[in-house]
Motif scaffolding. Structure first.
Motif, PDB file in Angstrom:
ATOM      1  N   UNK A  23     -27.639  17.968   9.600  1.00 38.34           N
ATOM      2  CA  UNK A  23     -28.905  18.633   9.935  1.00 38.34           C
ATOM      3  C   UNK A  23     -29.035  18.801  11.453  1.00 38.34           C
ATOM      4  N   UNK A  24     -28.543  17.812  12.196  1.00 37.73           N
ATOM      5  CA  UNK A  24     -28.583  17.955  13.660  1.00 37.73           C
ATOM      6  C   UNK A  24     -27.721  19.152  14.080  1.00 37.73           C
ATOM      7  N   UNK A  56     -37.119  17.791  14.634  1.00 39.43           N
ATOM      8  CA  UNK A  56     -35.947  18.655  14.473  1.00 39.43           C
ATOM      9  C   UNK A  56     -36.368  20.078  14.121  1.00 39.43           C
ATOM     10  N   UNK A  75     -29.599  22.263  13.475  1.00 37.01           N
ATOM     11  CA  UNK A  75     -30.588  22.569  14.505  1.00 37.01           C
ATOM     12  C   UNK A  75     -29.903  23.164  15.730  1.00 37.01           C
ATOM     13  N   UNK A  76     -28.742  22.582  16.088  1.00 36.30           N
ATOM     14  CA  UNK A  76     -28.057  23.081  17.281  1.00 36.30           C
ATOM     15  C   UNK A  76     -27.554  24.514  17.086  1.00 36.30           C
ATOM     16  N   UNK A  87     -31.605  17.059  21.441  1.00 39.77           N
ATOM     17  CA  UNK A  87     -32.632  18.049  21.152  1.00 39.77           C
ATOM     18  C   UNK A  87     -33.891  17.816  21.973  1.00 39.77           C
ATOM     19  N   UNK A 133     -30.376  12.799  20.345  1.00 38.61           N
ATOM     20  CA  UNK A 133     -29.737  13.745  19.427  1.00 38.61           C
ATOM     21  C   UNK A 133     -29.388  15.061  20.131  1.00 38.61           C
ATOM     22  N   UNK A 160     -38.017  21.809  17.133  1.00 45.56           N
ATOM     23  CA  UNK A 160     -37.039  22.163  18.168  1.00 45.56           C
ATOM     24  C   UNK A 160     -36.155  23.312  17.693  1.00 45.56           C
ATOM     25  N   UNK A 161     -35.801  23.294  16.409  1.00 48.77           N
ATOM     26  CA  UNK A 161     -35.008  24.393  15.870  1.00 48.77           C
ATOM     27  C   UNK A 161     -35.764  25.703  15.992  1.00 48.77           C
TER      28      UNK A 161
END
Lengths: 317, 309, 557
Positions: free
Chosen positions: A272-273, B156, A276-277, B247, B245, B159-160
């Motif tokens: 999931x990280x 998350x 997001x990236x 983020x 992470x 930020x996404x």
């Protein structure tokens, strides 16, 4: 009583539905839609339009939502935006085992030990053992997961000389010893992280019961300490303790994210990280829902356990 | 007299003087004044130290956050030595300076975030407890859904959606932690609302203004303030975890969480662990110190406030 | 008088240990004996150390307390030097404890029978089967309903009065030589109290056990004790046989305790109020909870209430918990709008809802709450608390306000220094006076007093009643005085309304209500008021049973 349970479950479902709306809207706010991302900058208007129609992106937002929700419930998560034409289901099936193993082993090892320690601390409040445990958990509760992880690395890898600071490769072709070194750090760290919270909360739950008048009465009746704790106190503390356990397992769901990234561990959380990236919103939607649903279910169990443990509800007049 | 006192068969009357009035006995005498324990005092010292660093750190740091202490001797993860007392990081920058710069950022963002969470949570929470059924139900339902999303997951998604910057971090932290504050202040408000003295004010004919500011607020303030510390810890952990992470605070800006991430390679290569340990210790020492104070205060207040939630 | 000594306290001193390690004496050099078959009462108000002393007979101190000197002996064995295991052998087996609140002392998760029998079984004096049989016998002799099966229930499945008796069974199951009863009837309604008291007395006599009976209530003690120990602030003030202490009290403190127990006034008291000038008229009012405002509520509490209050009159409203007496006060104050009927203040119709009433009307009716602890804001100074009604209703500010507040403090017999103090610095009785003064500050025409003395110790409560009486004479205020205690009401009121299940069962002057013939419920209340004489319990029981049968016939309880 069944009515109360059903209302609680209904409320849980409603909450999950609400969460799904938040996640859907949140990820929809991402710039660019799936068609645009998939076809790239060079796409023609016509091909974009065609793909949008195919994916249902031209529908009103609420219809898109229901379509997505409907597919999600059936296990059709769609295709990843960032990793070529891999389906989300494929991505998840590669990884879910790792996360499941770590979290369930954490639950199986960490929970009984912590609850036991918490109960013992509550039996001897103010003793040296209790103070040590309390101070330890006050410290660990407030420390970030990566601090605990670093301590574990220092201790296990550099001091004991076992395990790897970084988890590499898959688990398929490893023998037991290799598996242990593979898993020991993430599991040990997660155990420590939830232990801090669990010991504190268990101790508080049992102490709360131990301070009630009926415990004093049991002592005044000349009941041996063991029976006072085991029969009189624990029977009443069991609801709060299950509640505490469920809350902390829900916490593992989030704690595992940092731990997986720290150890470079290929699980759902790193996925999931990654999502997001790379702004892979379909991946985020799916995994977000999975994590949140697990969390909501565990919280619901926590809620239900405290209701079920109340004898007034179990044995109505 | 003594013989009388011990002879059970005789009627015994204690000596008394006419002046003694046998007034009502005072309630249990107040326990001694509140004093911090040793761990609590330690907590205060550590928190004060970090607050000082947060404000003045960037002026006192030996280097700028992205300066190289040894431009001619470029190699990553150098061991501590004169000129770089904590060694250097993955890009050969001075770790000590980056921690001093990062202090202001980590603490500042978290403090701003928790303040926003408090303004939103307390206003709506106390308001909701007074406003009565309709509004209260809607707000409670809404915040319950917010509470059902794990904080990191929430971060998350945000930020996404909108990308990461310091203002986004602050607002996100504020939004994510406002539901907990809402729940606490609503519970407190409800608890105080049903007290007789609030009802007495209503019977007197007082308006909402008086009831909120003169009756409820003075009684809710203390519990809310002691919860503030706990909430502050969680926000620091949240912000650092997001940064960890990748983020949260974006490179090349220094921040404690992202420093751990940047230097994670040190573990793999078996280099010095100081680049990871130093920022991790910074965060842990601050949050643990706050928790030690909170623990002391709430032990004195009798019962943890977070136990209500 | 040469019976065996069961329990003895010798020079017993108990201290409270504070957080900072300093010690505060709670019990000071106490000596007394309990002999076989004898009931010794420890009497005192809150803070007298009576519970602490009673618990020491089980070798137990509450957390934070410790025995600093002297000893307690049970059959000449020193309890203070025993270790935990030795004490465990004695507790439940030789000494048994009955606590004030059975609801709190029964474990909610275990069935009643297990809790009643476990002590005897664990100590090995009975097998489980013997203990079960014995317990059933106890349920019989304690007059519990369905004695064969009541033990299979959970504590929350039986009523409070029954649970209190079941606790007696729990204590008696191990056939102890000494029973310690700690205010076992205080939490009960008056009519239930008599029954429980009767059951206790019967069982104690039957088993021939010795007992320590802790209470603040002299009238109860008169019924059950052989000897009395009067305590104040951890010290014995007077000690002697029950007859002697009650009929010829010598110590001034005992005398004051006696005065606080008010006997029912003889019928024939004259009413002083002016019957023509009505302050409040309640006409056909019905009210309840649940449902929308102004429509018929789901649960109707008050049914068709008609009452009148003349200027300067004191109207006592009496009834047991659940009778609707507090609801009546809330309806008059406007906190609970009635859905039927009307209330007139000075001949003008009052709006049912508090929010719709103008400030001038609000000022005329003031509410005084039962619990002074919660009724005054702990974060405001006394000056602010009393000053607020002055500025709110009467526009009195600044120095004039302060002067008036000091006058009010004087009026309720409190020192001027209290002006700057906070409520937590005051005792319970002082807080109740502040509570009163705040209502008086509004210069009201009617004071609604809801159980204003029931949370207070008897002497303190009696003083508050004296204060009210004086205020009434000087200020000419009318009172609606609500209480569950018939003797308190009839001592202060001009007329009485007896409430029963949401209706007015009987109303009229004190004289009329107290003299026969009266409503069976009034009879029940009158015969339940304890009298300060030995042997009253037995006499009262006959009347109570008679009234109950009548009441059952009429109302089908």
């Amino acid at each position: 009583m069944y009515r109360i349970i059903l209302t609680k479950i209904g409320a849980g479902l409603l909450t999950t539905l609400g969460v799904s709306i938040v996640i859907f809207l949140g990820t929809n706010a991402l710039p660019g839609d799936a068609a645009q991302i998939r076809l790239g900058q060079a796409a023609t208007e016509d091909s974009l339009k065609a793909l949008r129609e195919e994916l249902g992106l031209n529908l009103p937002l609420y219809q898109q939502y229901f379509r997505w929700l409907f597919n999600f419930v059936q296990g059709e998560f769609g295709t990843s935006l960032a990793s070529g034409n891999v389906t989300i289901a494929q991505l998840i099936s590669d990884r879910y085992e790792n996360t499941l193993i770590v979290s369930s082993l954490t639950a199986m090892i960490g929970v009984p030990i912590s609850v036991g320690l918490g109960i013992i601390a509550a039996m001897f409040p103010g003793s040296i053992y209790d103070r040590f445990l309390t101070l330890g958990s006050v410290t660990l509760v407030a420390a970030p997961e990566f601090f605990t992880a670093t301590l574990m690395v220092l201790f296990v890898v550099f001091f004991l000389g076992i395990g790897n600071a970084v988890v590499v490769g898959s688990i398929d072709d490893k023998n037991l010893a290799e598996l242990i070194t593979h898993f020991i750090l993430p599991i040990a760290t997660l155990c420590l992280v939830i232990a801090a919270q669990l010991i504190r909360m268990t101790r508080a739950a049992v102490l709360n019961v131990m301070n009630s008048p009926y415990i004093e009465m049991a002592i005044l009746k000349g009941i041996p300490r063991r029976r006072v704790v085991m029969r009189h106190a624990l029977l009443n503390a069991i609801g709060p303790i299950v509640n505490v356990i469920a809350i902390n397992l829900a916490y593992v769901v989030t704690g595992v994210i940092v731990i997986e990234v720290y150890f470079g561990y290929a699980g759902l959380a790193t996925l999931i990280v990654q999502g997001v990236q790379t702004r892979d919103y379909i991946l985020i939607q799916t995994l977000g829902m999975i994590f949140c649903a697990t969390y909501v279910i565990l919280m619901m169990i926590a809620d239900l356990s405290s209701i079920l443990s109340n004898p007034r509800l179990r044995h109505p007049k | 007299m003594i013989s009388d006192k011990n002879n059970e068969d005789k009627h015994f009357v204690a000596p008394y003087s006419k002046e003694v009035s046998f007034d009502e006995l005072q309630d249990a005498p107040p326990s001694g004044k509140f004093r911090l324990s040793i761990t609590g005092k330690l907590g205060v010292i550590v928190v004060a130290f970090w607050l000082f660093v947060a404000v003045f750190g960037q002026f006192l740091a030996p280097y700028e956050e992205n300066d190289l202490p040894f431009p001619d001797d470029y190699s990553e993860f150098q061991k501590p030595r004169a000129g770089a007392w904590l060694g250097t990081d993955v890009d050969d920058r001075d770790i000590l300076s980056r921690i001093m710069y990062g202090a202001g950022r980590t603490i500042g963002i978290s403090l701003a975030g928790v303040l926003i969470a408090y303004v939103i949570g307390v206003t709506l929470g106390i308001g909701s407890s007074i406003a009565g059924s309709r509004i209260d139900q809607i707000l409670t339902q809404f915040f319950n859904i917010m509470l059902a999303i794990p904080t990191i997951m929430f971060g998350l998604v945000v930020v996404a959606a909108v990308g990461s910057s310091i203002p986004v971090l602050i607002i996100t932290a504020g939004a994510i932690f406002s539901p907990v504050v809402f729940r606490l202040s609503r519970a407190l408000g409800m608890e105080i609302m049903v007290m007789d003295f609030v009802e007495a004010a209503k019977v007197r004919g007082e308006g909402y203004r008086w009831i909120i500011f003169k009756e409820i607020w003075p009684n809710a303030a203390m519990p809310l303030i002691s919860d503030f510390g706990l909430r502050f810890i969680y926000v620091i952990l949240f912000v650092s975890s997001l940064s960890f992470l990748g983020l949260g605070v974006q490179p090349p800006l220094a921040d404690w969480g992202s420093m751990v991430r940047e230097n994670l390679g040190a573990l793999q290569y078996g280099e010095s662990v100081i680049p990871i340990l130093a920022p991790a210790i910074a965060i842990a020492s601050l949050t643990v110190a706050i928790n030690l104070i909170v623990d002391d205060v709430s032990a004195h207040a009798g019962g943890k406030l977070s136990g209500r939630l | 008088m040469n019976k065996k000594v069961v329990f003895e306290a010798k020079n017993l001193c108990i201290n409270a240990v504070r957080d900072d390690g300093s010690e505060l004496p709670i019990v000071k050099d106490i000596n007394f004996q309990v002999r076989e078959g004898e009931v010794v009462a420890l009497i005192g108000e809150s803070g007298s150390g009576k519970t602490t002393i009673a618990l020491s007979s089980l070798g137990y101190c509450k957390p934070g307390l410790k025995i600093s000197n002297g000893q307690t002996t049970l059959f000449n064995q020193d309890l203070t030097t025993m270790n935990i295991e030795e004490l465990r052998q004695i507790r439940g087996e030789k000494v048994a404890y009955l606590a004030q609140s059975a609801i709190a002392t029964f474990n909610p998760a275990l069935k009643i029978n297990e809790q009643v029998t476990e002590s005897a079984v664990i100590h090995g004096s009975k097998t489980q089967i013997e203990a079960n049989e014995f317990a059933k016998g106890l349920y019989h002799s304690l007059d519990l309903p369905n004695p064969e099966h009541i033990g299979e229930r959970y504590p929350h499945q039986v009523s409070g009065g029954q649970l209190q008796r079941l606790m007696a069974a729990m204590a008696l199951c191990g056939e102890p030589s000494l029973l310690v009863l700690d205010e076992p009837t205080t939490a009960l309604d008056v009519t239930t109290q008599i029954e429980v008291l009767k059951a206790f007395k019967k069982v104690i006599r039957e088993r021939g056990a010795a007992a320590i009976y802790v209470t603040h209530d002299l009238a109860v003690v008169a019924q059950i004790a052989d000897r009395i120990v009067v305590l104040y602030s951890g010290d014995i003030q007077e000690k002697g046989s029950a007859n002697e202490v009650i009929s010829k009290p010598r110590h001034p403190y005992t005398k004051r305790l006696m005065q606080a127990v008010r006997p029912l006034p003889a019928a024939g008291k004259k009413t002083k109020a002016n019957k023509t000038d009505k302050v409040i008229q309640i006409k056909g009012v019905s009210a309840g909870y649940g449902g929308d405002v102004m429509s018929k509520p789901k649960e109707v509490i008050l049914k068709d209430i008609n009452l009148e209050l003349s200027r300067g009159e004191v109207l006592g409203v009496i009834g047991e918990s659940g009778s609707g007496k507090s609801t009546l006060a809330r309806v008059i104050a406007g906190l609970l709008p009635s859905f039927k009927g009307e209330i007139l203040l000075d001949g003008e119709k009052l709006k049912p809802r508090l929010e719709d009433r103008p400030r001038s009307e609000l000022r005329k009716i003031q509410f005084v709450y039962q619990m002074a602890d919660t009724a005054i804001n702990p974060k405001q100074t006394i000056g602010n608390i009393l000053g607020r009604p002055l500025e709110f209703y009467l526009n009195i500010y600044g120095n004039k306000q302060k002067e008036r507040v000091l006058e009010l403090l004087d009026m309720v017999e409190l020192p001027k220094e209290f002006y700057t103090r906070y409520p937590h610095e005051l005792s319970g009785g002082q807080k109740q006076r502040i509570n009163l003064a705040r209502a008086l500050a509004a210069e009201p025409e009617v004071l609604l007093c809801d159980e204003v003395t029931s949370a207070l110790d008897s002497i303190v409560g009696a003083n508050v009643i004296d204060l009210l009486r004086g205020l009434r004479k000087n200020l000419g205020v009318s009172f609606v005085f609500i209480s569950h205690d018939l003797s308190t009401v009839s001592a202060f009121a001009d007329s009485i309304a007896v409430m029963y299940k949401g209706i007015i069962a009987e109303t009229g002057s004190v004289h009329k209500v107290l003299s026969p013939p009266s409503h069976p419920y009034t009879d029940l209340l009158i015969s339940s008021v304890p009298e300060l004489r030995v042997g009253w319990l037995e006499d009262a029981d006959k009347n109570i049973q008679k009234a109950k049968t009548l009441l059952e016939k009429e109302y089908i309880i």
